[in-house]
Design a protein around this motif. Structure first.
Motif, mmCIF file in Angstrom:
data_model
loop_
_atom_site.group_PDB
_atom_site.id
_atom_site.type_symbol
_atom_site.label_atom_id
_atom_site.label_comp_id
_atom_site.label_asym_id
_atom_site.label_seq_id
_atom_site.Cartn_x
_atom_site.Cartn_y
_atom_site.Cartn_z
ATOM 1 N N LEU A 191 0.326 11.581 6.618
ATOM 2 C CA LEU A 191 -0.507 10.966 5.589
ATOM 3 C C LEU A 191 0.245 9.837 4.886
ATOM 4 N N ALA A 192 1.529 10.068 4.588
ATOM 5 C CA ALA A 192 2.331 9.034 3.935
ATOM 6 C C ALA A 192 2.471 7.816 4.846
ATOM 7 N N ALA A 193 2.590 8.044 6.165
ATOM 8 C CA ALA A 193 2.706 6.911 7.106
ATOM 9 C C ALA A 193 1.422 6.088 7.119
ATOM 10 N N VAL A 194 0.269 6.758 7.014
ATOM 11 C CA VAL A 194 -1.016 6.044 6.973
ATOM 12 C C VAL A 194 -1.113 5.220 5.685
ATOM 13 N N LEU A 195 -0.701 5.834 4.553
ATOM 14 C CA LEU A 195 -0.836 5.173 3.253
ATOM 15 C C LEU A 195 0.151 4.021 3.069
ATOM 16 N N ALA A 196 1.117 3.916 3.989
ATOM 17 C CA ALA A 196 2.092 2.824 3.884
ATOM 18 C C ALA A 196 1.415 1.464 4.019
ATOM 19 N N LEU A 197 0.328 1.395 4.800
ATOM 20 C CA LEU A 197 -0.320 0.093 5.005
ATOM 21 C C LEU A 197 -0.975 -0.441 3.724
ATOM 22 N N PRO A 198 -1.825 0.370 3.047
ATOM 23 C CA PRO A 198 -2.340 -0.141 1.769
ATOM 24 C C PRO A 198 -1.232 -0.424 0.749
ATOM 25 N N LEU A 199 -0.172 0.379 0.780
ATOM 26 C CA LEU A 199 0.941 0.134 -0.154
ATOM 27 C C LEU A 199 1.575 -1.232 0.125
ATOM 28 N N TRP A 200 1.823 -1.512 1.423
ATOM 29 C CA TRP A 200 2.435 -2.787 1.802
ATOM 30 C C TRP A 200 1.508 -3.957 1.449
ATOM 31 N N THR A 201 0.201 -3.770 1.687
ATOM 32 C CA THR A 201 -0.768 -4.823 1.379
ATOM 33 C C THR A 201 -0.766 -5.119 -0.120
#
Lengths: 144, 144
Positions: A59-69
């Motif tokens: 789940l944290a790996a998936v949420l990394a994309l919105p965080l990076w954006t």
């Protein structure tokens, strides 16, 4: 799909972050970090606890994309093949392949090679050659 | 440490995959397109990840045991067999068709595009088919 430019800085930085994640998991939990192993461990869990830690990590790996954006202010480019058939066939083959091959680029290519495992060296050599062959045939022989 | 280390490892993994371009099938497929628009970036991703992991693992192992577990839990070293080689070859064909791998697709799931979900659903289906086939085979062995 179009050309992409060589991005050595981002490649090295991103690769180092993937390595740091693998080292952190070994340091705290004593486990190797392989994406397909994480997914398999959630799909077919031995115990609830075995599924839970993997689910948190995924789940944290998936949420990394919105965080990076959010941090960088721009969404990273993601240009996938248009054909759903190609995505479905690709996904099925990747799913079968990781099950028989015992891992994917993160498990074999990073963690396995870092352990100097012969199995991983063979797996990486075979899947890279097979991918190059596939792209060469689909792009240059059939011109797709 | 509860689950903070898992969140951090997952975020680092996802950020690395995002920044390096592993989330972008166009970039992955161009890496395989050695005879066309070759983009060598992914070689540097793997090199950096491998270097950090190889050094970091050795430092982690020197402690004797992981911080949050009783012992290191490493995949057993098994021989190279036909299953491994055929699995890796099938994996490479799928990777070369879709451009996503089990790690790269994870952050892409949060992009809002449908392609990563199509691939991921097929990936999970493939893993379930492989498991069902393995179960049938082992039952055949027991009864036959």
């Amino acid at each position: 799909m179009g050309e992409t430019s060589f991005t050595p800085g981002a490649a090295l930085l991103g690769g180092a972050a993937i390595g740091a994640a693998a080292v952190l998991l070994m340091f705290t939990r004593g486990r190797v970090l392989g994406a397909s192993g994480l997914v398999a461990g959630v799909l077919f869990p031995a115990t609830r606890a075995e599924a839970a830690w993997r689910a948190v990590l995924l789940l944290a790996a998936v949420l990394a994309l919105p965080l990076w954006t959010w941090v960088s202010g721009t969404a990273p480019p993601i240009e996938a093949p248009q054909s759903p058939g190609r995505l479905v066939l690709g996904g099925l083959l990747v799913g079968l392949g990781v099950s028989w091959g015992g891992g994917c680029p993160s498990g074999h290519g990073v963690c396995g090679l870092a352990r100097a495992a012969l199995r991983s060296l063979v797996a990486v050599a075979v899947f890279l050659s097979s991918a190059v062959l596939t792209v060469t045939v689909t792009r240059h022989v059939f011109g797709g | 440490m509860h689950r903070f280390d898992l969140l951090l490892a997952g975020l680092l993994f996802g950020l690395g995959l995002t920044v390096s371009g592993m989330v972008n099938p166009a970039k992955v497929l161009n890496f395989f397109d050695v005879f066309g628009h070759w983009d060598p970036s992914l070689a540097l991703v793997m090199a950096a990840a491998l270097l950090v992991t190889a050094v970091g693992y050795r430092i982690a192992w020197r402690r004797g045991r992981p911080v949050c577990a009783a012992a290191f839990d490493l995949p057993p070293r098994r021989a190279v067999d036909a299953r491994l080689v055929s699995g890796a070859a099938v994996f490479g064909v799928g990777w070369g068709l879709a451009g996503f791998c089990p790690g790269g697709v994870l952050p892409a799931l949060a992009s809002g595009q449908s392609a990563p979900w199509v691939f991921f659903t097929a990936l999970v289906t493939g893993m379930c088919i492989a498991r069902a086939v393995d179960r049938l085979r082992s039952e055949d062995k027991r009864h036959g």
